[in-house]
Design a protein around this motif. Structure first.
Motif, short mmCIF file in Angstrom:
data_model
loop_
_atom_site.label_atom_id
_atom_site.label_comp_id
_atom_site.label_asym_id
_atom_site.label_seq_id
_atom_site.Cartn_x
_atom_site.Cartn_y
_atom_site.Cartn_z
N VAL A 9 0.83 -1.07 -0.24
CA VAL A 9 0.22 -0.11 0.11
C VAL A 9 1.32 0.89 0.40
O VAL A 9 1.38 1.55 0.94
CB VAL A 9 -0.55 -0.12 0.96
N ASN A 36 -4.67 3.80 -2.42
CA ASN A 36 -4.94 4.39 -1.03
C ASN A 36 -6.27 2.93 -0.20
O ASN A 36 -6.13 2.05 -0.10
CB ASN A 36 -6.27 5.19 -1.55
N LEU A 37 -6.90 3.33 0.68
CA LEU A 37 -7.84 2.76 1.51
C LEU A 37 -8.65 1.55 0.79
O LEU A 37 -8.43 0.70 1.06
CB LEU A 37 -8.68 3.43 2.52
N ASP A 38 -9.43 2.14 -0.33
CA ASP A 38 -10.40 1.84 -0.78
C ASP A 38 -9.84 0.72 -1.59
O ASP A 38 -10.27 -0.56 -1.87
CB ASP A 38 -11.35 2.42 -1.70
N SER A 61 -6.78 9.48 -0.44
CA SER A 61 -7.30 8.48 0.55
C SER A 61 -8.23 8.32 1.28
O SER A 61 -7.86 9.81 2.40
CB SER A 61 -6.14 7.87 1.10
N THR A 68 -5.85 2.25 7.39
CA THR A 68 -5.97 1.25 5.90
C THR A 68 -5.36 0.46 7.10
O THR A 68 -6.59 -1.20 6.85
CB THR A 68 -4.83 1.52 5.48
N GLU A 71 -8.59 -1.01 8.80
CA GLU A 71 -9.50 -1.51 8.38
C GLU A 71 -9.60 -2.80 7.79
O GLU A 71 -10.15 -3.99 7.97
CB GLU A 71 -9.86 -0.42 6.99
#
Length: 246
Positions: A9, A36-38, A61, A68, A71
């Protein structure tokens, strides 16, 4: 060392490519390079990695690297290594709460990165393995107030990771114990089938679960609801004998 599936990431293209080349040269497989996170969440759902290498500062992000990591760990348990140019104590303390396997500063050194990845995965696997003494134990002695206090494992409602501590909630006590360790280490002492790892931060005793709702569950004599991660609900239902109506 065996080849690992690694998620990167990193929003800086050049750094991401350098990381990818270094790890592939070491024999590892890169599942995805997420910016990014998604993208990272999508990658974990479609191709679960053995380990994630995450930059803390992510531009464009919805969350930084620490958010991140939190999640991702809700969907898939794995060791996390942070790679960042930020050495501020505040950032380090926030990162530490997610119990990372390592915290490396940029610019990274190739040999150090390879060694830290190997150590991180080895330690993760070691912590997952139950000890012989732990299996089937009816009682444990917890380190409490400079001594050791006897508890019955059947009395345990659930264990919750809380930064560098683990909170242990018992049916017979109003307040939880705070133990200075990580949840993966303590989980090995609760290896019987009635204990279920609901998420990276929660281990529950199914014998004390008295109510289940769509997004929450409730433990006996414990008013605070426990949120069920979306990714864990289906697996949790398999552990229960549920009467379904037509």
């Amino acid at each position: 060392m065996n080849s690992l599936k690694i998620l990167i990431v990193e929003d800086e293209t050049i750094t991401a490519m350098d990381l990818s080349e270094t790890l592939q040269e070491a024999g590892h497989q890169i599942t995805t390079i997420a910016r990014n996170l998604d993208q990272a969440v999508k990658a974990v759902k479609s191709h679960p990695p053995d380990l994630a290498l995450i930059d803390i500062e992510l531009k464009d992000s919805t969350g930084d690297g620490i958010a991140t990591a939190r999640e991702l760990l809700e969907y898939h348990r794995m060791p996390i290594i942070y790679l960042t140019a930020n050495s501020e104590p505040k950032t380090f303390q926030l990162a530490k709460e997610t119990l990372p396997a390592a915290y490396l500063l940029k610019p990274f050194r190739q040999e150090e990165l390879k060694l830290q990845i190997e150590l991180a995965y080895y330690q993760y696997q070691y912590n997952l393995a139950p000890t012989v003494e732990a299996v089937g134990s009816d009682y444990l002695y917890l380190p409490v107030d400079k001594g050791y206090e006897k508890i019955a494992t059947d009395d345990m409602l659930y264990l919750k990771a809380d930064g560098s501590y683990v909170k242990l909630f018992l049916a017979s006590k109003m307040l939880p114990y705070h133990i200075s360790t990580n949840l993966s280490h303590l989980a090995q002492y609760f290896s019987t089938p009635n204990f279920y790892r609901l998420s990276r931060s929660l281990l529950i005793n199914l014998d004390h679960m008295e109510r289940l709702e769509s997004n929450y569950l409730f433990m006996v004599n414990h008013k605070t609801p426990i949120q069920i991660p979306t990714a864990s609900r289906k697996e949790l239902m398999k552990k229960l004998t549920v009467v379904r109506t037509k």
